[in-house]
Design a protein around this motif. Sequence first.
Motif, PDB file in Angstrom:
ATOM      1  N   GLN A  86     -28.614 -59.895 -14.433  1.00  0.00           N
ATOM      2  CA  GLN A  86     -27.204 -59.916 -14.061  1.00  0.00           C
ATOM      3  C   GLN A  86     -27.156 -59.936 -12.539  1.00  0.00           C
ATOM      4  OE1 GLN A  86     -25.643 -60.666 -17.179  1.00  0.00           O
ATOM      5  NE2 GLN A  86     -24.014 -59.578 -16.148  1.00  0.00           N
ATOM      6  N   PRO A  87     -26.252 -60.691 -11.948  1.00  0.00           N
ATOM      7  CA  PRO A  87     -26.170 -60.716 -10.488  1.00  0.00           C
ATOM      8  C   PRO A  87     -25.641 -59.393  -9.940  1.00  0.00           C
ATOM      9  CG  PRO A  87     -24.416 -62.022 -11.458  1.00  0.00           C
ATOM     10  CD  PRO A  87     -25.299 -61.570 -12.585  1.00  0.00           C
ATOM     11  N   GLY A  88     -25.910 -59.168  -8.689  1.00  0.00           N
ATOM     12  CA  GLY A  88     -25.407 -57.988  -8.013  1.00  0.00           C
ATOM     13  C   GLY A  88     -26.369 -56.829  -8.042  1.00  0.00           C
ATOM     14  N   GLY A  89     -25.882 -55.716  -7.581  1.00  0.00           N
ATOM     15  CA  GLY A  89     -26.727 -54.544  -7.409  1.00  0.00           C
ATOM     16  C   GLY A  89     -26.959 -53.715  -8.648  1.00  0.00           C
ATOM     17  N   GLY A  90     -26.300 -54.044  -9.737  1.00  0.00           N
ATOM     18  CA  GLY A  90     -26.468 -53.219 -10.930  1.00  0.00           C
ATOM     19  C   GLY A  90     -25.875 -51.843 -10.700  1.00  0.00           C
ATOM     20  N   TYR A  91     -26.399 -50.877 -11.378  1.00  0.00           N
ATOM     21  CA  TYR A  91     -25.936 -49.495 -11.233  1.00  0.00           C
ATOM     22  C   TYR A  91     -26.854 -48.789 -10.243  1.00  0.00           C
ATOM     23  CZ  TYR A  91     -24.750 -44.699 -12.421  1.00  0.00           C
ATOM     24  OH  TYR A  91     -24.369 -43.392 -12.365  1.00  0.00           O
ATOM     25  N   ASP A  92     -26.273 -48.118  -9.263  1.00  0.00           N
ATOM     26  CA  ASP A  92     -27.033 -47.412  -8.235  1.00  0.00           C
ATOM     27  C   ASP A  92     -26.333 -46.085  -7.954  1.00  0.00           C
ATOM     28  OD1 ASP A  92     -28.348 -46.467  -5.954  1.00  0.00           O
ATOM     29  OD2 ASP A  92     -27.743 -48.130  -4.679  1.00  0.00           O
ATOM     30  N   GLN A  93     -26.985 -44.991  -8.324  1.00  0.00           N
ATOM     31  CA  GLN A  93     -26.423 -43.661  -8.086  1.00  0.00           C
ATOM     32  C   GLN A  93     -27.345 -42.901  -7.144  1.00  0.00           C
ATOM     33  OE1 GLN A  93     -26.199 -41.192 -11.573  1.00  0.00           O
ATOM     34  NE2 GLN A  93     -25.241 -39.516 -10.495  1.00  0.00           N
ATOM     35  N   ASN A  94     -26.785 -42.354  -6.072  1.00  0.00           N
ATOM     36  CA  ASN A  94     -27.560 -41.533  -5.150  1.00  0.00           C
ATOM     37  C   ASN A  94     -27.772 -40.134  -5.725  1.00  0.00           C
ATOM     38  OD1 ASN A  94     -26.579 -43.710  -3.457  1.00  0.00           O
ATOM     39  ND2 ASN A  94     -27.295 -42.494  -1.739  1.00  0.00           N
ATOM     40  N   LEU A  95     -28.978 -39.600  -5.542  1.00  0.00           N
ATOM     41  CA  LEU A  95     -29.326 -38.248  -5.980  1.00  0.00           C
ATOM     42  C   LEU A  95     -30.013 -37.538  -4.831  1.00  0.00           C
ATOM     43  CD1 LEU A  95     -30.949 -39.253  -9.379  1.00  0.00           C
ATOM     44  CD2 LEU A  95     -28.648 -38.399  -9.056  1.00  0.00           C
ATOM     45  N   TRP A  96     -29.737 -36.241  -4.697  1.00  0.00           N
ATOM     46  CA  TRP A  96     -30.351 -35.525  -3.585  1.00  0.00           C
ATOM     47  C   TRP A  96     -30.791 -34.112  -3.923  1.00  0.00           C
ATOM     48  CZ3 TRP A  96     -25.416 -37.296  -3.913  1.00  0.00           C
ATOM     49  CH2 TRP A  96     -24.431 -36.332  -4.088  1.00  0.00           C
ATOM     50  N   SER A  97     -30.607 -33.674  -5.156  1.00  0.00           N
ATOM     51  CA  SER A  97     -31.062 -32.326  -5.495  1.00  0.00           C
ATOM     52  C   SER A  97     -31.990 -32.378  -6.706  1.00  0.00           C
ATOM     53  CB  SER A  97     -29.887 -31.386  -5.740  1.00  0.00           C
ATOM     54  OG  SER A  97     -29.184 -31.775  -6.888  1.00  0.00           O
ATOM     55  N   GLU A  98     -32.806 -31.348  -6.843  1.00  0.00           N
ATOM     56  CA  GLU A  98     -33.845 -31.330  -7.863  1.00  0.00           C
ATOM     57  C   GLU A  98     -33.303 -31.392  -9.289  1.00  0.00           C
ATOM     58  OE1 GLU A  98     -37.599 -28.525  -9.031  1.00  0.00           O
ATOM     59  OE2 GLU A  98     -36.912 -28.558  -6.958  1.00  0.00           O
ATOM     60  N   ARG A  99     -32.242 -30.655  -9.564  1.00  0.00           N
ATOM     61  CA  ARG A  99     -31.732 -30.616 -10.941  1.00  0.00           C
ATOM     62  C   ARG A  99     -31.257 -31.984 -11.433  1.00  0.00           C
ATOM     63  NH1 ARG A  99     -27.176 -26.910 -13.809  1.00  0.00           N
ATOM     64  NH2 ARG A  99     -27.518 -27.795 -15.866  1.00  0.00           N
ATOM     65  N   PRO A 100     -30.374 -32.678 -10.699  1.00  0.00           N
ATOM     66  CA  PRO A 100     -29.982 -34.011 -11.180  1.00  0.00           C
ATOM     67  C   PRO A 100     -31.165 -34.977 -11.271  1.00  0.00           C
ATOM     68  CG  PRO A 100     -28.401 -33.254  -9.576  1.00  0.00           C
ATOM     69  CD  PRO A 100     -29.541 -32.264  -9.576  1.00  0.00           C
ATOM     70  N   ILE A 101     -32.134 -34.848 -10.385  1.00  0.00           N
ATOM     71  CA  ILE A 101     -33.302 -35.723 -10.444  1.00  0.00           C
ATOM     72  C   ILE A 101     -34.051 -35.500 -11.756  1.00  0.00           C
ATOM     73  CG2 ILE A 101     -35.582 -36.118  -9.405  1.00  0.00           C
ATOM     74  CD1 ILE A 101     -34.109 -35.756  -6.655  1.00  0.00           C
ATOM     75  N   GLN A 102     -34.226 -34.245 -12.163  1.00  0.00           N
ATOM     76  CA  GLN A 102     -34.894 -33.957 -13.432  1.00  0.00           C
ATOM     77  C   GLN A 102     -34.052 -34.438 -14.611  1.00  0.00           C
ATOM     78  OE1 GLN A 102     -38.109 -32.814 -13.890  1.00  0.00           O
ATOM     79  NE2 GLN A 102     -37.606 -33.544 -15.941  1.00  0.00           N
ATOM     80  N   GLU A 103     -32.734 -34.259 -14.531  1.00  0.00           N
ATOM     81  CA  GLU A 103     -31.853 -34.715 -15.606  1.00  0.00           C
ATOM     82  C   GLU A 103     -31.913 -36.234 -15.762  1.00  0.00           C
ATOM     83  OE1 GLU A 103     -27.978 -33.121 -14.734  1.00  0.00           O
ATOM     84  OE2 GLU A 103     -28.686 -31.057 -14.970  1.00  0.00           O
ATOM     85  N   VAL A 104     -31.921 -36.946 -14.655  1.00  0.00           N
ATOM     86  CA  VAL A 104     -32.001 -38.403 -14.705  1.00  0.00           C
ATOM     87  C   VAL A 104     -33.352 -38.835 -15.248  1.00  0.00           C
ATOM     88  CG1 VAL A 104     -32.132 -40.488 -13.261  1.00  0.00           C
ATOM     89  CG2 VAL A 104     -30.250 -38.865 -12.957  1.00  0.00           C
ATOM     90  N   SER A 105     -34.407 -38.181 -14.820  1.00  0.00           N
ATOM     91  CA  SER A 105     -35.743 -38.489 -15.328  1.00  0.00           C
ATOM     92  C   SER A 105     -35.799 -38.298 -16.846  1.00  0.00           C
ATOM     93  CB  SER A 105     -36.769 -37.598 -14.630  1.00  0.00           C
ATOM     94  OG  SER A 105     -38.060 -37.899 -15.067  1.00  0.00           O
ATOM     95  N   ASP A 106     -35.248 -37.200 -17.338  1.00  0.00           N
ATOM     96  CA  ASP A 106     -35.208 -36.947 -18.781  1.00  0.00           C
ATOM     97  C   ASP A 106     -34.383 -38.021 -19.503  1.00  0.00           C
ATOM     98  OD1 ASP A 106     -36.738 -34.677 -18.338  1.00  0.00           O
ATOM     99  OD2 ASP A 106     -35.030 -33.293 -18.503  1.00  0.00           O
TER     100      ASP A 106
END
Length: 186
Positions: free
Chosen positions: A124-144
């Motif tokens: 698909q053209p464009g940037g797709g979905y891009d969400q910034n993360l900066w803390s450990e908890r959301p990073i682990q949640e996204v990884s899961d």
Amino acid sequence: MNIPHRKRRRAINEPGHAHFLTCSCWQQWPLLNGDRSRRWVLEAMQRLRTRLRVTIWAYVIMPEHVHILLRPQDREYEMRRILAALKAPVARRAKAHLQATHNREWLIRLTTSHGKRQVFRSWQPGGGYDQNLWSERPIQEVSDYIHANPVRRGLVDRPTDWIWSSARSHAGLPGSLLDVDKVVLD
């Protein structure tokens, strides 16, 4: 072909932030359903890691999209360059493969008009979905979330059963196709 309007989302290139990216195949077609195309994505991720200095924390390659959690190491970076470094080599290899195998049907299906020119599209053209993360908890949640994708889709029973993700690497199991970097927040 009438393409529905898509919202544009401005990428925020913030030093120290991780990015949760989703890149979708053209028309949500399962273009990443085979081992060959999935290996192209892994090779692109490895080149991305070294050429643009990003750490890769988690990923999954699904039949019609890719999720990747990464963090640029340089203070100044452009997400459009990172996305292009991931998507463009895969698209080039897909087109070359279709040309070499004389698969005219899929070459036609993946070619669309863009103004007056014809463009091959595997993404698909464009940037797709891009969400910034900066803390450990959301990073682990996204990884899961990333690792659970194949389970939610019914492709496997456990995240570590899907070899096209970083779940095995995260679990410390052998057989990971692309080892991921350790999450370090400064």
